[in-house]
Enzyme design. Sequence first.
Site, PDB file in Angstrom:
ATOM      1  NE  ARG A   9     -15.815 -54.226  47.618  1.00 49.22           N
ATOM      2  CZ  ARG A   9     -14.864 -54.762  46.853  1.00 49.22           C
ATOM      3  NH1 ARG A   9     -14.382 -54.076  45.824  1.00 49.22           N
ATOM      4  NH2 ARG A   9     -14.427 -55.977  47.096  1.00 49.22           N
ATOM      5  CG  ASP A  10     -16.042 -57.162  43.625  1.00 52.76           C
ATOM      6  OD1 ASP A  10     -15.479 -56.212  43.055  1.00 52.76           O
ATOM      7  OD2 ASP A  10     -15.749 -58.341  43.418  1.00 52.76           O
TER       8      ASP A  10
ATOM      9  CG  HIS B 196     -13.366 -62.142  45.974  1.00 52.90           C
ATOM     10  ND1 HIS B 196     -14.351 -61.349  46.505  1.00 52.90           N
ATOM     11  CD2 HIS B 196     -13.220 -61.728  44.686  1.00 52.90           C
ATOM     12  CE1 HIS B 196     -14.783 -60.497  45.592  1.00 52.90           C
ATOM     13  NE2 HIS B 196     -14.113 -60.702  44.469  1.00 52.90           N
TER      14      HIS B 196
ATOM     15  CG  HIS C 141     -14.574 -62.146  39.715  1.00 50.22           C
ATOM     16  ND1 HIS C 141     -15.026 -60.989  39.152  1.00 50.22           N
ATOM     17  CD2 HIS C 141     -14.354 -61.853  41.013  1.00 50.22           C
ATOM     18  CE1 HIS C 141     -15.079 -60.030  40.061  1.00 50.22           C
ATOM     19  NE2 HIS C 141     -14.660 -60.529  41.201  1.00 50.22           N
TER      20      HIS C 141
ATOM     21  CB  CYS D 109     -13.193 -59.565  34.580  1.00 53.64           C
ATOM     22  SG  CYS D 109     -11.426 -59.681  34.278  1.00 53.64           S
TER      23      CYS D 109
ATOM     24  CG  ASN E  58     -17.951 -60.895  42.391  1.00 53.03           C
ATOM     25  OD1 ASN E  58     -17.114 -61.144  43.243  1.00 53.03           O
ATOM     26  ND2 ASN E  58     -18.095 -59.681  41.881  1.00 53.03           N
TER      27      ASN E  58
END
Lengths: 316, 316
Positions: free
Chosen positions: B22-23, B214, B216, B247, B256
């Site tokens: 997903r991310d 979470h 990055h 980002c 991430n």
Amino acid sequence: MDIGTKTLPWPSRVIVCEVGPRDGLQNEKAMLTTEQKVELIERVVQAGAKIIEIGSFVHPQAVPQMADTDEVAKRIKRVDGVEYRALVLNLRGIERAEAAGIKKVKLTVSASRAHSLANSKRTPEEVVRSFSECAEYAARHGLELSGAIATSFGCSLQGNVPLEQVFSVIACFREIGVKELSLSDSTGMANPRQVYEYCTKVRAAFPKVTWVLHFHNTRGMGLANVMAGMLAGIVHFDASFAGIGGCPFAPGATGNIATEDLIHMCHEMGIATGYDLDAMLAVARSVREMIGHDTASFLLKAGKCSDIVNAKSDNH
Amino acid sequence: MDIGTKTLPWPSRVIVCEVGPRDGLQNEKAMLTTEQKVELIERVVQAGAKIIEIGSFVHPQAVPQMADTDEVAKRIKRVDGVEYRALVLNLRGIERAEAAGIKKVKLTVSASRAHSLANSKRTPEEVVRSFSECAEYAARHGLELSGAIATSFGCSLQGNVPLEQVFSVIACFREIGVKELSLSDSTGMANPRQVYEYCTKVRAAFPKVTWVLHFHNTRGMGLANVMAGMLAGIVHFDASFAGIGGCPFAPGATGNIATEDLIHMCHEMGIATGYDLDAMLAVARSVREMIGHDTASFLLKAGKCSDIVNAKSDNH
């Protein structure tokens, strides 16, 4: 709502030692000119460095990138209160350092027996004992000594390096009178749990030593390892402008933690460094330009936290 | 010699949630096929993931990379005990999730008022309250909820996000019955001191919530922030295979934290994850091949600590 006050024992200030001119540039294919090195060193000092490793007095054929360290040392404009340090391997090196006006030299050994034997056919303890002639020379000529213990956290030849082995090397350095020692992780094998344990224990056992940590970011743990060192009470950290410096056993891998990344993290955490981060970022950009390729610096890519805030504020 | 026994409160085990499908993939230009996504998700689960975020049920025009999440969800071979999670923004999303057999959905809000107002013309609290219809739907259909609080540690629009603001958003999530919440730092602005402070305080104030972090690695602090979270007692961490993610406010910046880098650090520290690291590295290599470019994963470049030892052992 209950907002607690528990906190961790962060230092209020750390000392970031710039090792880029030595540990960084010695790993670069590009041969910088003496003028470029002098410029970088002077700018790093202007940006706030109080300790800077300007080069190494080793055989020019062994490390051609460092062949002009004598000339670099003579040309740099010295600033009071700044420690200009260089790496030496033997008496010939320390004599060259003294002749070039360098007042502090760093002696390096590998804590790993396998690595030391492969590199020098001597055990780590034998290598450190061979430094006694350097120690005597330093005492006679008023030079200060620093000891660097490579592979303190692991070795590409023997794997695990037991803490007892590191202790044995430290004890040898203490015997020849060295008061400042760095634990170095050039192959990027240290992890935060180990760093905390090793630092806590060496500090407890050798409380009079000034401890320095030297990390590479090979596997992404560089700043986490710094953090573990801070929590164990260490305040001296090596770093390299633009993050240059590679790992000889992992071609293409990330090098030293970048000075600008470390300073940025400290400032974000409210930990003083004495550096002007913008000035160091400008130095890092110059380094990248001089060596002609991209580097592993995060700040050079992403900018400071405050940059994106300010840039966006302009638009809203 | 005195070797002390002081140690830090490391967890014995952490839960690494794979958010790459997903991310990670939503930020990639390359549009993976449904087959490729299904393959990656199934391989991550085989490698040991117990929680995986498989996609998002949002408008296909808003995030075209996620347009086939319904199909992905239907095709993946489910493994008992594994949580397949997807992101939704509203009732329509949760209905699609339910229809596709997804039992856990993540609702996202930005803690930053400026960011929330710019994105949705609503305050963070208004956004969370609007999720109440999702919460009611979830209760009726036996779905579980997770809440994600973006910009918890800083925002590119407003800069600092006060902890009080994060608390206010948490309280709204608790009001609609959400029991699992993640504090998210998509812009890479968190630092370890802040992470420790925020985590300690939210845990103390909301002890019944399952907390997820979470991060990055935008400015190199990703794993240091994980470490700070661990010391504050958090054991759930998001990460993305191969470190993809990006980002939005720093083009070209690191994404991430990489799942394989996080797992590697944990294993080196003696912290169990339940993952087979070699299998996850193989997944990361496939991801890199599918998206067609290099990524910010350290392990993909440098290999594990044990790799260099073993490689050298063969030669000596």
